[in-house]
Design an enzyme around this catalytic site. Structure first.
Site, PDB file in Angstrom:
ATOM      1  N   LYS A 204      59.032  -8.375  23.711  1.00 19.86           N
ATOM      2  CA  LYS A 204      59.832  -7.345  24.383  1.00 19.86           C
ATOM      3  C   LYS A 204      61.323  -7.693  24.364  1.00 19.86           C
ATOM      4  O   LYS A 204      62.178  -6.860  24.067  1.00 19.86           O
ATOM      5  CB  LYS A 204      59.333  -7.146  25.819  1.00 19.86           C
ATOM      6  CG  LYS A 204      60.221  -6.291  26.695  1.00 19.86           C
ATOM      7  CD  LYS A 204      60.394  -4.870  26.141  1.00 19.86           C
ATOM      8  CE  LYS A 204      61.658  -4.219  26.640  1.00 19.86           C
ATOM      9  NZ  LYS A 204      61.464  -3.278  27.696  1.00 19.86           N
ATOM     10  N   ARG A 211      68.249  -4.796  18.761  1.00 19.32           N
ATOM     11  CA  ARG A 211      69.123  -3.631  18.870  1.00 19.32           C
ATOM     12  C   ARG A 211      70.555  -4.058  19.228  1.00 19.32           C
ATOM     13  O   ARG A 211      71.522  -3.529  18.702  1.00 19.32           O
ATOM     14  CB  ARG A 211      68.548  -2.716  19.946  1.00 19.32           C
ATOM     15  CG  ARG A 211      68.713  -1.262  19.641  1.00 19.32           C
ATOM     16  CD  ARG A 211      67.702  -0.437  20.399  1.00 19.32           C
ATOM     17  NE  ARG A 211      68.213   0.913  20.647  1.00 19.32           N
ATOM     18  CZ  ARG A 211      68.273   1.843  19.713  1.00 19.32           C
ATOM     19  NH1 ARG A 211      67.889   1.611  18.498  1.00 19.32           N
ATOM     20  NH2 ARG A 211      68.757   3.040  20.006  1.00 19.32           N
ATOM     21  N   CYS A 258      68.778  -2.917  30.078  1.00 23.44           N
ATOM     22  CA  CYS A 258      67.876  -3.610  29.146  1.00 23.44           C
ATOM     23  C   CYS A 258      68.649  -4.294  28.034  1.00 23.44           C
ATOM     24  O   CYS A 258      68.675  -5.518  27.949  1.00 23.44           O
ATOM     25  CB  CYS A 258      66.911  -2.607  28.525  1.00 23.44           C
ATOM     26  SG  CYS A 258      66.174  -1.535  29.741  1.00 23.44           S
TER      27      CYS A 258
END
Ligand code: SAJ
Length: 424
Positions: A204, A211, A258
């Site tokens: 995760k 990204r 995130c």
């Protein structure tokens, strides 16, 4: 098989997950430490914006399948979906995870399953969650199953992605993985990939770090392109026609809870080894200053004293109401420090969270010398440049997201600059 589920944390992930389980036949009890939030949810009022959430919440409350309160209760399954932010020194703050695990311990019984959904540094299940469950006296892995199944949904498309995305299921043993897969199968149509808890934690964090590093690369390319008058957006579009290239988009910085946070978990693991990850974080964190300086440089041609800038967009990305880690806040601070007068507007942020914010677009634009677009909200794309220009003192548009029809604005008399494209 239908289960009773207790979900701790009713935020951007916990609430959508709770209503999904409730509307798929499970009896769900949602828990949040924030009393006003609990009150709102029980009255079928939303405290967050997410497409489709209102209808799902109405259904879950009306059917009686979702109840909410500030304290956990006994259940077959416990799901932890609480925040895992970073501290000011960029190390992980795992106190919400610890206290959520502690809060369920008195209610956990033999045969239960505990699932951690929050994104966490590798080893959190082993080092934080399991130790908080040891006082139950249950044998972990047999009496009590434990797993990590990280959420992977994107804000704005949560209900679509909860169903269609593949899911990583990281049990502390095979039995834990199997029980977790069986539960999510009630609504997940994507594949369920079983692995161990620590691998799932790393997977995760790796996804979001991939990204972040890719966006840092795009931002670096954007800065380089500006020095040679190339349009980086067009260059990236062309490069991405290559079947093995997928360069992300530049912008005023990376926000959200995130992508701007999770890479730090890997840096913390071993700063000596995580050099590229660290540099990428710094590159993306440098974009607000770059954007503010770009604005100052473009305004200097106007010779205005303390020019006013209308900043459009406070959410961390388009068409959502979430300001967490938003680069806009940093851009505004940098602009202010550089002597600009700022007025900020965001139609999705309905309360004034910062001093310079206004709920009135016209007020933000009035007498401004530049309008700076920081978030790609659809409503900004639809702005009428003639009307905007009428309110402003000077007509300068800076688009940090390449989301505006530049020709239309130029035809209305605006001088325009797109970040990563200095061509006029
Ligand atoms: N951004 C760019 N350039 C891009 C893409 C994004 O500058 O090419 C910026 C956005 O403007 C925003 C930030 O990055 O400020 C993050 O936005 P995002 O859309 O990339 O991601 P999040 O934070 O909304 O959601 C991510 C997703 N992760 C991945 O796509 C790998 C989502 O699937 C995760 O569930 C979520 O993080 C999470 O909760 O971890």
């Amino acid at each position: 098989m239908k289960k009773s589920i207790c979900i701790v944390g009713l935020g951007y992930i916990g609430l959508p997950t709770a209503v999904m389980f409730a509307n798929h036949g499970h009896q769900v009890h949602g828990v949040d430490v924030n009393e006003p939030v609990v009150k709102k949810i029980s009255n079928k009022e939303l405290h967050i914006e997410e497409n489709g959430l209102q209808a799902y919440l109405d259904e879950a409350i009306d059917s009686g399948m979702l109840t909410v309160s500030t304290t956990p209760q006994k259940a077959d399954v416990f799901i932890l979906a609480v925040p895992s932010p970073i501290k000011s020194d960029k190390t992980a703050n795992l106190e919400y995870i610890r206290s959520a695990a502690k809060s369920i311990a008195p209610f956990v019984e033999k045969g239960n399953l505990v699932i951690l959904e929050s994104t966490v540094p590798p080893k959190t299940v082993q080092d934080i969650v399991i130790p908080e469950l040891v006082p139950t006296g249950l044998e972990i892995g047999t009496d009590l199953l434990v797993s990590h199944s990280p959420e992977r949904v994107i804000p704005g498309k949560v209900f679509e992605e909860l169903v269609t995305n593949d899911r990583i299921i990281g049990g502390i043993n095979e039995e834990s993985s199997r029980a977790t897969s069986e539960l999510y199968r009630s609504f997940v149509k994507g594949q369920l990939h079983e692995t161990d808890d620590t691998t799932a934690e790393l997977v995760k964090v790796m996804e979001n770090t991939y990204r972040d590093v890719n966006i840092a690369f795009a931002n670096e390319l954007a800065k380089l392109a500006e020095t040679i008058d190339v349009d980086i957006w067009e260059a990236i579009r062309l490069a991405n026609f290559h079947p093995r290239v997928n360069i992300h988009q530049p912008g005023p910085g990376v926000g959200g809870h995130c992508i701007a946070v999770d890479p730090w978990f890997l840096v913390e693991l071993n700063p000596e080894l995580a050099k590229l990850i660290h540099l990428s974080r710094k590159t993306n964190d440098g974009m607000p200053e770059y954007t503010a300086q770009l604005t100052v440089d473009l305004l200097s041609a106007l010779n205005a004293e303390h020019p006013k800038v209308a900043v459009l967009g406070l959410a961390f990305k388009g068409n959502i109401d979430d300001m967490r880690e938003s680069p806009s806040l940093d851009v505004i601070q940098q602009m202010t420090e550089k002597g600009l007068t700022v007025s900020a507007y965001d139609p999705h942020i309905k309360t004034n969270n910062i001093d310079l914010q206004t709920q009135n677009l016209d007020e933000a634009l009035k007498d401004a010398s530049a309008v700076v677009i920081l978030t790609s909200h659809n409503s900004f794309k639809q702005l009428d440049p003639a009307k905007v220009g009428d309110l402003m003192k000077d007509k300068l548009l800076i688009d940090a997201k390449n989301c505006i029809d530049r020709t239309k604005w130029e035809q209305a008399g605006f001088r325009t600059h797109v970040l990563g494209n200095s061509k006029n």
